[in-house]
Write an enzyme that holds these catalytic residues in place. Structure first.
Site, PDB file in Angstrom:
ATOM      1  N   CYS A 105       0.838  -1.183   0.000  1.00 15.33           N
ATOM      2  CA  CYS A 105       0.000   0.000   0.000  1.00 15.33           C
ATOM      3  C   CYS A 105       0.879   1.241   0.000  1.00 15.33           C
ATOM      4  CB  CYS A 105      -0.950   0.075   1.190  1.00 15.33           C
ATOM      5  SG  CYS A 105      -2.090  -1.276   1.281  1.00 15.33           S
ATOM      6  N   TRP A 121      -2.703  -2.723  -1.778  1.00 17.71           N
ATOM      7  CA  TRP A 121      -2.345  -4.139  -1.910  1.00 17.71           C
ATOM      8  C   TRP A 121      -3.212  -4.838  -0.866  1.00 17.71           C
ATOM      9  CZ3 TRP A 121      -0.417  -8.229   0.983  1.00 17.71           C
ATOM     10  CH2 TRP A 121       0.135  -9.295   0.247  1.00 17.71           C
ATOM     11  N   ASN A 126      -1.847   2.180   5.684  1.00 17.08           N
ATOM     12  CA  ASN A 126      -0.941   1.136   5.208  1.00 17.08           C
ATOM     13  C   ASN A 126      -0.583   0.295   6.421  1.00 17.08           C
ATOM     14  OD1 ASN A 126       1.193  -0.366   4.178  1.00 17.08           O
ATOM     15  ND2 ASN A 126       2.644   1.318   4.298  1.00 17.08           N
ATOM     16  N   GLU A 168      18.710 -16.982  -6.738  1.00 15.94           N
ATOM     17  CA  GLU A 168      18.274 -15.672  -7.221  1.00 15.94           C
ATOM     18  C   GLU A 168      17.796 -15.759  -8.681  1.00 15.94           C
ATOM     19  OE1 GLU A 168      17.388 -13.175  -5.798  1.00 15.94           O
ATOM     20  OE2 GLU A 168      17.472 -11.506  -7.194  1.00 15.94           O
ATOM     21  N   LYS A 215      14.100 -14.622  -9.934  1.00 16.37           N
ATOM     22  CA  LYS A 215      13.907 -13.621 -10.996  1.00 16.37           C
ATOM     23  C   LYS A 215      13.009 -14.182 -12.079  1.00 16.37           C
ATOM     24  CE  LYS A 215      14.750 -10.592  -9.483  1.00 16.37           C
ATOM     25  NZ  LYS A 215      15.182 -10.574  -8.166  1.00 16.37           N
ATOM     26  N   LYS A 264       6.421  -4.195  -3.648  1.00 18.83           N
ATOM     27  CA  LYS A 264       7.857  -3.979  -3.468  1.00 18.83           C
ATOM     28  C   LYS A 264       8.277  -4.083  -2.012  1.00 18.83           C
ATOM     29  CE  LYS A 264      11.931  -2.495  -4.910  1.00 18.83           C
ATOM     30  NZ  LYS A 264      12.724  -3.526  -5.596  1.00 18.83           N
TER      31      LYS A 264
HETATM   32  O1  M6R Z   1      13.121  -4.546   0.993  1.00 21.37           O
HETATM   33  P1  M6R Z   1      13.712  -5.916   1.254  1.00 21.37           P
HETATM   34  O2  M6R Z   1      15.076  -6.068   0.661  1.00 21.37           O
HETATM   35  O3  M6R Z   1      13.692  -6.265   2.715  1.00 21.37           O
HETATM   36  O4  M6R Z   1      12.746  -6.919   0.523  1.00 21.37           O
HETATM   37  C1  M6R Z   1      12.917  -8.307   0.675  1.00 21.37           C
HETATM   38  C2  M6R Z   1      12.180  -9.065  -0.391  1.00 21.37           C
HETATM   39  O5  M6R Z   1      10.810  -8.771  -0.337  1.00 21.37           O
HETATM   40  C3  M6R Z   1      12.694  -8.703  -1.783  1.00 21.37           C
HETATM   41  O6  M6R Z   1      14.059  -8.967  -1.883  1.00 21.37           O
HETATM   42  C4  M6R Z   1      11.939  -9.511  -2.860  1.00 21.37           C
HETATM   43  O7  M6R Z   1      12.192 -10.865  -2.731  1.00 21.37           O
HETATM   44  C5  M6R Z   1      12.362  -8.982  -4.217  1.00 21.37           C
HETATM   45  N1  M6R Z   1      11.476  -7.944  -4.623  1.00 21.37           N
HETATM   46  C6  M6R Z   1      12.428 -10.028  -5.260  1.00 21.37           C
HETATM   47  O8  M6R Z   1      12.887  -9.503  -6.460  1.00 21.37           O
END
Ligand code: M6R
Length: 612
Positions: free
Chosen positions: A2, A76, A102, A485, A489, A607
Site C-alpha cells: 500500500c 495491496w 498502510n 536468485e 527472478k 515492493k
Molecule cells: O526490501 P527488502 O530487501 O527487505 O525486501 C525483501 C524481499 O521482499 C525482496 O528482496 C523480494 O524478494 C524482491 N522484490 C524479489 O525480487
C-alpha cells in the site's frame, strides 16, 4: 505494501496525489483512491478498482477534483478483496473523519465488535474502515480534538499502521500517525507532503522528516507539528534527501527493471567507493571498529526474498575468506524459532527497503537478546536503518521495479567488503591477498557492463523460453546461491514455475520432474565444483532435459554438454555471484517481456512487504 500520499498547500492536491501515487504503485496496485477537500467544503472521495490509470481516468487526471488538501492511496489487499468498496480512503458514517492506511490492524475484529455495539455500521471488509471509525468514536468522545482522538485509537490498535486522516472540522489540515509502517513528511515553500516512500515526493521536496514509531503529526499552513503518544509536542529536525528526482524516472527505458539492471555498474561502483579509502576498506562510516570485527565469534544473516539470497552467497564468502561461522535465516523463520544465540554474535539484517516487517521484527528480537546488529539497507532513514546499531548503506538509489536487481547487487558488495575486512583483521589473509581482492572488487563494475553490452544473445534465447512450463536452476556452493536468485527472478515476473536446486541434491527426489524438453540451467563458476555440476547436468540431459550452461570464459568444453551457454568474465571465484546473476536477471526480464507481462508490477506482489 500500500502506498500513501497526502498534500496540503497552495496547489491543487489531486494532480500531486496522482503523480505521487504513480511513483508508489510498486507498493500495491489492485485499487486506488483519493479524498480531496476545497476549503470548508465537504470532502470528495473517488475510488477505482485496478491500476492507478483507472483512477486517473475517472478524475480527469485529478482536474475533476478541486481542492488544495487531500489524501491518496494505492492498495495491496490484505483484508477484503480488491474492489472499489474496499479501496481507500475510508470514511466515518457522517463523513467527519476520512483516512487512508498502510499496514494491518490485528485486532480489527474486536474493535469492529466494540464499534458495532456503539451503533456504527460498516460498508467494507477492511481493517482500515474500523480504524477510521474508531478515530471518529474517540473524536466525538474527546471534544473534537484530532490529536486526542488519534492517540486514543493508537492505544487500542494492535498491529502496524501508517495513517493519514482529514477531519471535516479542520479544513486544510492533515493528521498522520505511524507504527511499524513507513511514512515520511516533506515540507517546501509552505506546502506539506506525506508519503510512504521518498520517490513519491522527490519532485517537490528534499526536506523530509521521519516520523517515529507511535508518533503523530499535524500538517497545516506549511508547517508540521509532531506529537508523542501522550499528545505532547516533540521537536524534530528535517533530513536532506540526496537521491535525484531523475533516478526515480524510467529515463527512456521500457521498464524500470531494465533501467535498474543497466544502473548496476554505477550502483556497484558507488557502494564500493563509499567504503574504499586509499586502496583499503574503511568501515568507519559503518561504525564497526577493528576490535569489534575481531571479537565476533558468529555471524547471523537474516533477510527475506532476494536479500536472503544475498545472505546465502555472503555466507560462503565470509566462511571462505574469514573462516567465521555464519548462519543464514529467513527473517520470517528466525523470529519464531527459539534457538540459542551466541552473545558474541553479530546479526546482519539485509533489506533494500529497510521496512520489511519480518526483517524488522528479527532485528528487534536480536537487539532484545543483546546481540550487536548491523543493517545493510538502501533506503536512508528507514526503520531498519534507524533501529540497527550500525548501518552499511548500499548506494543503489531508488529501486522501483518490484523485482530487485541493483539493490541485490549492491547488497552483495556490502557483504564482500565486510568479508574481506573481517578476513584481514582476523589474520586469515595476507596484505597481498587483501590488495588483490580489492583490485578484483574494483573490476566488477566494468565486468558487469561487459555482460550488459552483450545482452542480445540472452534476449534471443529468453524469447524462445516464453512457453516453458518449468525451469530448474542448479549449482553447487556459491553457484547454488546464484541459482536461488536466478530462479526467483524467473518465476516472479514470468510466472513460469522454477526451482533452484543444489545440484547434488537433485537426484534425491526432484529429478523425477525432469521431462523431455525441461529447461535446466546449470551455473558453473566455481572451478572445484565444475565437473561435479557438469555430471549433474548430464544426468538431467539423459532424462530429456534441455541444458543451458552459465560459466566463465575459458570453460568452453561445457558446449559438449549444454545446448546454449552464456559466459561471464573471470573474477575472484568468491565474487562470481555479482557477474553470473546479470544474465539471469536479463533472462527473467526478457521472458516476461516475451510473454507480454507487466514486468515492473508482477501480479500479487508488492515492493515493500510491510506485513508479516
Ligand atoms: O526490501 P527488502 O530487501 O527487505 O525486501 C525483501 C524481499 O521482499 C525482496 O528482496 C523480494 O524478494 C524482491 N522484490 C524479489 O525480487
Amino acid at each position: 505494501m500500500c502506498g500513501i500520499v497526502s498534500y496540503t498547500g497552495h496547489s491543487q492536491a489531486a494532480p500531486i496525489l496522482l503523480d505521487g501515487l504513480s511513483k508508489l504503485e510498486y507498493r500495491g496496485y489492485d485499487s486506488a483512491g483519493l479524498a480531496v477537500r476545497n476549503g470548508e467544503n465537504k470532502t470528495r472521495i473517488v475510488k477505482a478498482k485496478g491500476r492507478l490509470k483507472a483512477l486517473a481516468e475517472k478524475t480527469d487526471n485529478g482536474h475533476a477534483l478541486a481542492g488544495t488538501c487531500g489524501i491518496g492511496h494505492t492498495r495491496w489487499a490484505t483484508h477484503g478483496e480488491p474492489s472499489e468498496t474496499n479501496a481507500h480512503p475510508h470514511t466515518s458514517d457522517n463523513g467527519n473523519v476520512v483516512g487512508v492506511h498502510n499496514g494491518i490492524i490485528e485486532n480489527y475484529q474486536e474493535l469492529k465488535n466494540k464499534l458495532l455495539r456503539k451503533g456504527y455500521e460498516f460498508y467494507s471488509s477492511t481493517d482500515t474502515e474500523v480504524a477510521v471509525k474508531l478515530i471518529d468514536y474517540y473524536y466525538k468522545k474527546y471534544e473534537h480534538t484530532p490529536v486526542d482522538a488519534i492517540n486514543h485509537a493508537m492505544v487500542r490498535i494492535r498491529g502496524s499502521y501508517a495513517l493519514a486522516i482529514m477531519f471535516q472540522d479542520y479544513p486544510g489540515e492533515i493528521y498522520v500517525a505511524r507504527k511499524d509502517s513507513p511514512m515520511i513528511i516533506g515540507v517546501e515553500n509552505g506546502d506539506c507532503y506525506v508519503a510512504s516512500d521518498v520517490p513519491a515526493i522527490l519532485k517537490y521536496t528534499r526536506n523530509v522528516y521521519y516520523i517515529g514509531n507511535l508518533e503523530m503529526a499535524r500538517l497545516a499552513n506549511g508547517t508540521v507539528t509532531f506529537y508523542n503518544l501522550d499528545g505532547d509536542e516533540i521537536e524534530k529536525k528535517p533530513t536532506q534527501i540526496k537521491w535525484d528526482a531523475e533516478a526515480a524516472e524510467k529515463a527512456g527505458y521500457e521498464h524500470f527493471m531494465l533501467k535498474e539492471i543497466h544502473e548496476q555498474p554505477k550502483a556497484v561502483q558507488d557502494t564500493l567507493n563509499s567504503v574504499l579509502k586509499d586502496g583499503a576498506i574503511d568501515l568507519s562510516s559503518v561504525g564497526l571498529t577493528e576490535e569489534e570485527l575481531q571479537s565476533f565469534s558468529q555471524v547471523y544473516i537474516v533477510a527475506c526474498g532476494s536479500a536472503y539470497h544475498v545472505g546465502v552467497a555472503c555466507q560462503y564468502v565470509l566462511e571462505d575468506l574469514a573462516q567465521l561461522p555464519v548462519r543464514v535465516d529467513l527473517a520470517s523463520e528466525f523470529r519464531y524459532r527459539s534457538m540459542p544465540l551466541d552473545p558474541n554474535g553479530l546479526v546482519i539484517v539485509i533489506s533494500q527497503s529497510g521496512e520489511t516487517a519480518d526483517s524488522l521484527a528479527a532485528l528487534r528480537l536480536a537487539k532484545k537478546k543483546g546481540l550487536k546488529t548491523l543493517g545493510i539497507v538502501n533506503v536512508v532513514g528507514s526503520s531498519i536503518a534507524r533501529e540497527a546499531d550500525n548501518v552499511f548503506y548500499t548506494l543503489a538509489g531508488p529501486e522501483i521495479a518490484v523485482a530487485t536487481t541493483k539493490a541485490y547487487s549492491t547488497q552483495l558488495i556490502a557483504g564482500y567488503c565486510l568479508a574481506v575486512q573481517f578476513a584481514l583483521v582476523r589474520g586469515c589473509i595476507s596484505k597481498g591477498r587483501y590488495q588483490d581482492l580489492i583490485s578484483q572488487l574494483q573490476c566488477l563494475p566494468e565486468q558487469i557492463q561487459k555482460i550488459l553490452d552483450d545482452k542480445e544473445r540472452i534476449q534471443w534465447f529468453a524469447a524462445k523460453q516464453a512457453n516453458a512450463r518449468d525451469v530448474f536452476f542448479i549449482g553447487r556452493g556459491l553457484d547454488y546461491a546464484i541459482s536461488l536468485e536466478g530462479s526467483l527472478k524467473m518465476k516472479e515476473i514470468s510466472y513460469i514455475h522454477s526451482e533452484a536446486y543444489a545440484a547434488g541434491e537433485l537426484k534425491h527426489g526432484t529429478i523425477s520432474l525432469i521431462e523431455d524438453g525441461t529447461l535446466v540451467i546449470g551455473v558453473l563458476t566455481q572451478s572445484e565444483l565444475y565437473e561435479k555440476t557438469i555430471s549433474n547436468m548430464v544426468e538431467c540431459k539423459s532424462r530429456g532435459a534441455y541444458l543451458m550452461g552459465l560459466t566463465t570464459y575459458g570453460n568452453y568444453n561445457i558446449e559438449d554438454t549444454a545446448s546454449f551457454t552464456v559466459y561471464v568474465p573471470k573474477t575472484e571465484e568468491c565474487f562470481a555471484t555479482s557477474l553470473a546473476v546479470i544474465p539471469l536477471q536479463l533472462m527473467g526480464y526478457y521472458v516476461s517481456v516475451a510473454k507480454g507481462l507487466d514486468v515492473d508490477k508482477p501480479r500479487n506482489l508488492a515492493k515493500s512487504v510491510t506485513v508479516e
